[in-house]
Design a protein around this motif. Structure first.
Motif, PDB file in Angstrom:
ATOM      1  N   PHE A  51      -1.080  -8.156   5.659  1.00 56.71           N
ATOM      2  CA  PHE A  51      -1.008  -7.719   7.051  1.00 56.71           C
ATOM      3  C   PHE A  51      -0.996  -6.195   7.137  1.00 56.71           C
ATOM      4  N   GLU A  52      -1.205  -5.670   8.352  1.00 60.39           N
ATOM      5  CA  GLU A  52      -1.534  -4.257   8.510  1.00 60.39           C
ATOM      6  C   GLU A  52      -0.374  -3.358   8.908  1.00 60.39           C
ATOM      7  N   MET A  85       6.923 -10.709   3.783  1.00 60.54           N
ATOM      8  CA  MET A  85       8.068  -9.866   3.446  1.00 60.54           C
ATOM      9  C   MET A  85       7.915  -9.336   2.026  1.00 60.54           C
ATOM     10  N   VAL A  86       8.198  -8.057   1.879  1.00 59.22           N
ATOM     11  CA  VAL A  86       8.072  -7.376   0.598  1.00 59.22           C
ATOM     12  C   VAL A  86       9.364  -6.602   0.326  1.00 59.22           C
ATOM     13  N   ARG A  87       9.864  -6.674  -0.892  1.00 60.47           N
ATOM     14  CA  ARG A  87      10.926  -5.762  -1.327  1.00 60.47           C
ATOM     15  C   ARG A  87      10.268  -4.539  -1.942  1.00 60.47           C
ATOM     16  N   ALA A  88      10.629  -3.354  -1.453  1.00 59.74           N
ATOM     17  CA  ALA A  88      10.062  -2.103  -1.959  1.00 59.74           C
ATOM     18  C   ALA A  88      11.203  -1.206  -2.426  1.00 59.74           C
ATOM     19  N   THR A  89      11.097  -0.712  -3.654  1.00 57.21           N
ATOM     20  CA  THR A  89      12.148   0.108  -4.250  1.00 57.21           C
ATOM     21  C   THR A  89      11.558   1.434  -4.695  1.00 57.21           C
ATOM     22  N   LEU A  90      12.144   2.524  -4.204  1.00 56.42           N
ATOM     23  CA  LEU A  90      11.729   3.859  -4.638  1.00 56.42           C
ATOM     24  C   LEU A  90      12.477   4.208  -5.915  1.00 56.42           C
ATOM     25  N   ALA A 105       3.268  -7.458   9.586  1.00 54.26           N
ATOM     26  CA  ALA A 105       2.478  -8.323  10.459  1.00 54.26           C
ATOM     27  C   ALA A 105       1.305  -7.491  10.958  1.00 54.26           C
ATOM     28  N   THR A 106       0.451  -8.085  11.755  1.00 60.22           N
ATOM     29  CA  THR A 106      -0.648  -7.344  12.360  1.00 60.22           C
ATOM     30  C   THR A 106      -0.475  -7.353  13.867  1.00 60.22           C
ATOM     31  N   LEU A 107      -0.208  -6.163  14.434  1.00 62.93           N
ATOM     32  CA  LEU A 107       0.012  -6.038  15.867  1.00 62.93           C
ATOM     33  C   LEU A 107      -1.315  -5.850  16.599  1.00 62.93           C
TER      34      LEU A 107
END
Length: 272
Positions: A51-52, A85-90, A105-107
């Motif tokens: 999704f965007e 859903m994505v878990r993103a860790t810096l 999602a894509t709005l």
């Protein structure tokens, strides 16, 4: 590509890793701005998703990263027909610095709300005021990237006349010609001085947790930011921010928990 696009770019290294370079031009009090870091994470999370747009982000700030090379680790958690859903860790120097759960999602471009609250009252930009340019040694490089014009009633603290209410309102633009998009909104929700300045507190206020929602794709033009707080207690405060676009639509919302930079004088009233 704009300088903001470059500063938030995430380049895929492999299926779960993105290379980033954190830009020292987005710092406040010598530390990289939390909204800027969330824009970096969102770039990677969206690229790793079908999704965007990053419609919901909940982030824990574990420690402050330094400008320079870092990586974003992504872990897809769920993908459905309308959201993922994505878990993103810096990660920098082998340690996690920011941990975020990002729902994508894509709005629909130009979608009108079924119902909406009204935007807050705000003086026109010509009747608003900019804050003085910070001193070079302050580490406030972010200020040079933003064009913020504040409602004078909410920045009386500049002259020792704080209103006593945690609130701030401002018109927002990027200094470079960048129209607002979801990544600019991530920066915008954390771009103003801490809301408790108008309640008489000062000093760096590190974010503990920040959640923000992308509610609509913004129209071109300036943004209106309105921040309020509900409770200052035990060395912590909350800050809610609403972002309204040039068409008067609510396009982003956020809430964060942050630490007080310095305790207010004890004689200050505890209520508005």
């Amino acid at each position: 590509m704009t300088t903001f696009d470059q500063a938030t770019r995430a380049t895929r290294a492999d299926a779960t890793t993105y290379d980033v370079r954190l830009d020292d031009g987005y710092a406040a009090a010598g530390r990289l701005n939390g909204g800027y870091l969330l824009a970096v994470l969102a770039r990677a999370a969206v690229d790793a998703s079908p999704f965007e747009h990053p419609i919901s982000t909940a982030a824990q700030f574990l420690r402050s990263p330094a400008p320079g090379p870092a990586t974003v680790r992504v872990e897809p958690l769920r993908a459905g027909r309308s959201t993922a859903m994505v878990r993103a860790t810096l990660v920098q120097d082998g340690a996690a610095h920011v941990e975020a759960l990002i729902t994508n999602a894509t709005l629909t471009t130009g979608a009108e709300p079924d119902w909406s609250a009204e935007p807050p009252r705000m003086p026109p930009p010509a009747e608003c005021a900019a804050l003085p340019a910070p001193k070079p040694e302050s580490g406030m490089t972010l200020s040079a990237r933003l064009d913020l014009l504040f409602d004078p009633d909410t920045i009386g603290w500049r002259h020792g006349a704080a209103s006593g209410r945690p609130e701030t309102r401002a018109w927002f633009r990027m200094v470079e010609p960048v129209e607002p998009d979801p990544y600019v909104l991530a920066l915008a929700v954390d771009s103003m001085p801490p809301v408790v300045y108008s309640a008489g507190f000062r000093g760096w206020a590190p974010t503990v947790e920040l959640t923000w929602h992308l509610r609509a794709l913004p129209a071109p033009g300036p943004l209106l930011l309105a921040a309020t707080g509900r409770l200052v207690s035990d060395g912590r405060f909350d800050e809610d921010v609403e972002v309204w676009d040039a068409k008067g639509r609510l396009v982003a919302q956020s809430r964060q928990l942050a630490l007080l930079g310095r305790v207010a004088p004890p004689e200050r009233s505890r209520r508005p």
